[in-house]
Enzyme design. Structure first.
Site, PDB file in Angstrom:
ATOM      1  N   LYS A  93       1.738  17.927  -0.077  1.00 21.13           N
ATOM      2  CA  LYS A  93       0.587  18.524  -0.744  1.00 21.13           C
ATOM      3  C   LYS A  93       0.269  17.759  -2.009  1.00 21.13           C
ATOM      4  CE  LYS A  93       2.134  19.837  -4.029  1.00 21.13           C
ATOM      5  NZ  LYS A  93       2.920  19.120  -5.052  1.00 21.13           N
TER       6      LYS A  93
ATOM      7  N   HIS B  62      -3.098  10.008   0.962  1.00 24.31           N
ATOM      8  CA  HIS B  62      -2.763  10.969   2.013  1.00 24.31           C
ATOM      9  C   HIS B  62      -3.748  10.952   3.178  1.00 24.31           C
ATOM     10  CE1 HIS B  62       0.004  13.710  -0.626  1.00 24.31           C
ATOM     11  NE2 HIS B  62       0.520  12.522  -0.379  1.00 24.31           N
TER      12      HIS B  62
ATOM     13  N   ARG C 250       2.349  11.209 -11.145  1.00 23.52           N
ATOM     14  CA  ARG C 250       1.730  12.446 -11.628  1.00 23.52           C
ATOM     15  C   ARG C 250       0.902  12.210 -12.888  1.00 23.52           C
ATOM     16  NH1 ARG C 250       6.444  13.120  -9.370  1.00 23.52           N
ATOM     17  NH2 ARG C 250       6.797  14.808  -7.851  1.00 23.52           N
TER      18      ARG C 250
ATOM     19  N   LEU D 231       3.572   9.882   0.441  1.00 23.13           N
ATOM     20  CA  LEU D 231       2.906   8.855  -0.362  1.00 23.13           C
ATOM     21  C   LEU D 231       2.164   9.478  -1.543  1.00 23.13           C
ATOM     22  CD1 LEU D 231       1.412   6.792   2.599  1.00 23.13           C
ATOM     23  CD2 LEU D 231       3.199   5.994   1.034  1.00 23.13           C
TER      24      LEU D 231
ATOM     25  N   ASP E 129      -0.872  18.607  -8.445  1.00 21.12           N
ATOM     26  CA  ASP E 129       0.577  18.624  -8.241  1.00 21.12           C
ATOM     27  C   ASP E 129       1.140  20.036  -8.143  1.00 21.12           C
ATOM     28  OD1 ASP E 129       3.125  17.465  -7.934  1.00 21.12           O
ATOM     29  OD2 ASP E 129       3.543  17.695 -10.069  1.00 21.12           O
TER      30      ASP E 129
ATOM     31  N   ARG F 119       7.155  -0.713   2.478  1.00 16.63           N
ATOM     32  CA  ARG F 119       6.574  -2.054   2.381  1.00 16.63           C
ATOM     33  C   ARG F 119       7.635  -3.083   2.014  1.00 16.63           C
ATOM     34  NH1 ARG F 119       2.020   1.039   0.181  1.00 16.63           N
ATOM     35  NH2 ARG F 119       0.274   0.868   1.647  1.00 16.63           N
TER      36      ARG F 119
ATOM     37  N   TYR G  39       4.220   0.377   7.157  1.00 14.43           N
ATOM     38  CA  TYR G  39       3.894   1.685   7.729  1.00 14.43           C
ATOM     39  C   TYR G  39       3.234   1.515   9.093  1.00 14.43           C
ATOM     40  CZ  TYR G  39       4.262   2.795   2.718  1.00 14.43           C
ATOM     41  OH  TYR G  39       4.671   2.893   1.416  1.00 14.43           O
TER      42      TYR G  39
ATOM     43  N   ILE H 118      10.850  12.481  -3.243  1.00 14.85           N
ATOM     44  CA  ILE H 118      10.882  13.804  -2.630  1.00 14.85           C
ATOM     45  C   ILE H 118      11.398  13.737  -1.191  1.00 14.85           C
ATOM     46  CG2 ILE H 118       8.461  13.716  -1.881  1.00 14.85           C
ATOM     47  CD1 ILE H 118       8.357  16.755  -2.360  1.00 14.85           C
TER      48      ILE H 118
ATOM     49  N   ALA I  37       9.838   7.483  -0.902  1.00 13.04           N
ATOM     50  CA  ALA I  37       9.544   8.291  -2.089  1.00 13.04           C
ATOM     51  C   ALA I  37      10.673   9.277  -2.382  1.00 13.04           C
ATOM     52  CB  ALA I  37       8.235   9.040  -1.894  1.00 13.04           C
TER      53      ALA I  37
END
Length: 328
Positions: A95, A77, A163, A72, A175, A35, A56, A12, A10
């Protein structure tokens, strides 16, 4: 050294957290999982991680990692925090760690049963600017706190972005709404008792694209708005009867502006600035987590704290539906 595995490639993680791990004094990136094995290998090679996994699950069974960072989509989560804990791995999860406070009890049980650390990645709680705000309020620098006002907005109408996908846990409150709530609770040590909100949902995505919130902490109020379809803005101020504190770029230092807080006195004749330079709060978060996971007595964001913050967000959603005050 604490050996990190990163669950997914991802953005971030690749742009902010993996570089922070690389710069941390006590950490190393040991493995990347995706994956798509080719994607995992590419990111692993980019950051010098020796191991790459095409699932994973495969990484969680590896003896080459001590803990995982999970960036993720929000809806996944809880599932992967549980799987990581059951595999005996410490967990730092982006978060919000859950979309409902009630789900966090399962994580607490998994933490205790498996003897691992599970922490929600609120990097702001490790930044020295927020430690300073907490110190100033505790010292009575602004007297009796009466009002906290905040805003956090950005503009994103990309339908493919998580998002903007309700099924993945998208929306303004999950978010970014969690930031005004968590920092207010962090610096005051107080908890809200009720909340009121106006929430507007995107007609196409179904996600909350705007929310205006009022939270009653009994001694003071927190009012804030968040939005995913407004021009980018971040601000927060803590107003007391002897002065107020303004925090510049409160949630994304470096992106919205540099880290600075200003303490104003009641007469508006004197102000004191505190500057914090080029601090990487992701690196501070990673280092603190690694020390805590290895048994040091270090302050980290606990699951008990996560429950309390999510209870407020849950109440905000209920208030948006009812149009009334809702108990937290």
């Amino acid at each position: 050294m604490f050996r990190w595995g990163v669950v997914s490639t991802a953005k971030i993680g690749v742009t902010l957290v993996i570089p922070a791990i690389c710069n941390a004094e006590n950490s190393v990136v040991s493995a990347i999982a995706s994956r798509d094995l080719a994607k995992a290998r590419a990111v692993a090679d980019r950051f010098g991680a020796p191991h790459a996994f095409g699932s994973y699950e495969a990484m969680l069974t590896s003896d080459e990692i001590d803990g995982v960072y999970i960036p993720l989509p929000t809806s996944q989560h809880v599932e992967w925090c549980l799987k990581a804990a059951e595999a005996g791995k410490h967990v730092l999860c982006e978060k919000p760690i859950s979309l409902h406070a009630s789900e966090i009890a399962a994580l607490q049980r998994a933490r205790d049963t498996n003897g691992v650390l599970i922490s929600e990645a609120f990097m702001v709680t490790y930044h020295p600017q927020w430690l300073k705000v907490r110190e100033l309020i505790a010292q009575g620098a602004i007297g009796q706190l009466r009002q906290v006002q905040a805003a956090f907005t950005y503009f994103n109408k990309d339908a493919s972005n998580m998002r903007n996908q309700l099924s993945l846990g998208g929306g303004a409150l999950p978010d970014i709404g969690v930031y005004p709530t968590v920092v207010t609770r962090f610096v005051t040590g107080k908890e809200p008792v009720r909340a009121m909100a106006n929430i507007e949902r995107d007609p196409e995505f179904g996600t909350d694209r705007y929310a205006s919130v009022r939270a009653d902490f009994e001694d003071f109020e927190l009012t804030f708005y968040v939005a995913t379809q407004l021009a980018a803005r971040q601000s927060i101020a803590f107003h007391g009867d002897k002065g107020y504190i303004e925090v510049l770029a409160p949630f994304n230092t470096g992106k919205y502006d540099h880290a600075k807080i200003t303490l104003h006195d009641a007469s508006h004749g004197t102000s004191t600035e505190y500057n914090f330079g080029n601090v990487d709060h992701y690196c501070l978060e990673v280092e603190a987590f690694a020390r805590a996971a290895q048994g040091e007595d270090v302050e980290v964001f606990t699951l008990e704290n996560s429950v309390l913050n999510q209870k407020l967000i849950d109440a905000v959603y209920r208030a948006g539906e009812s149009g009334n005050w809702e108990t937290v």
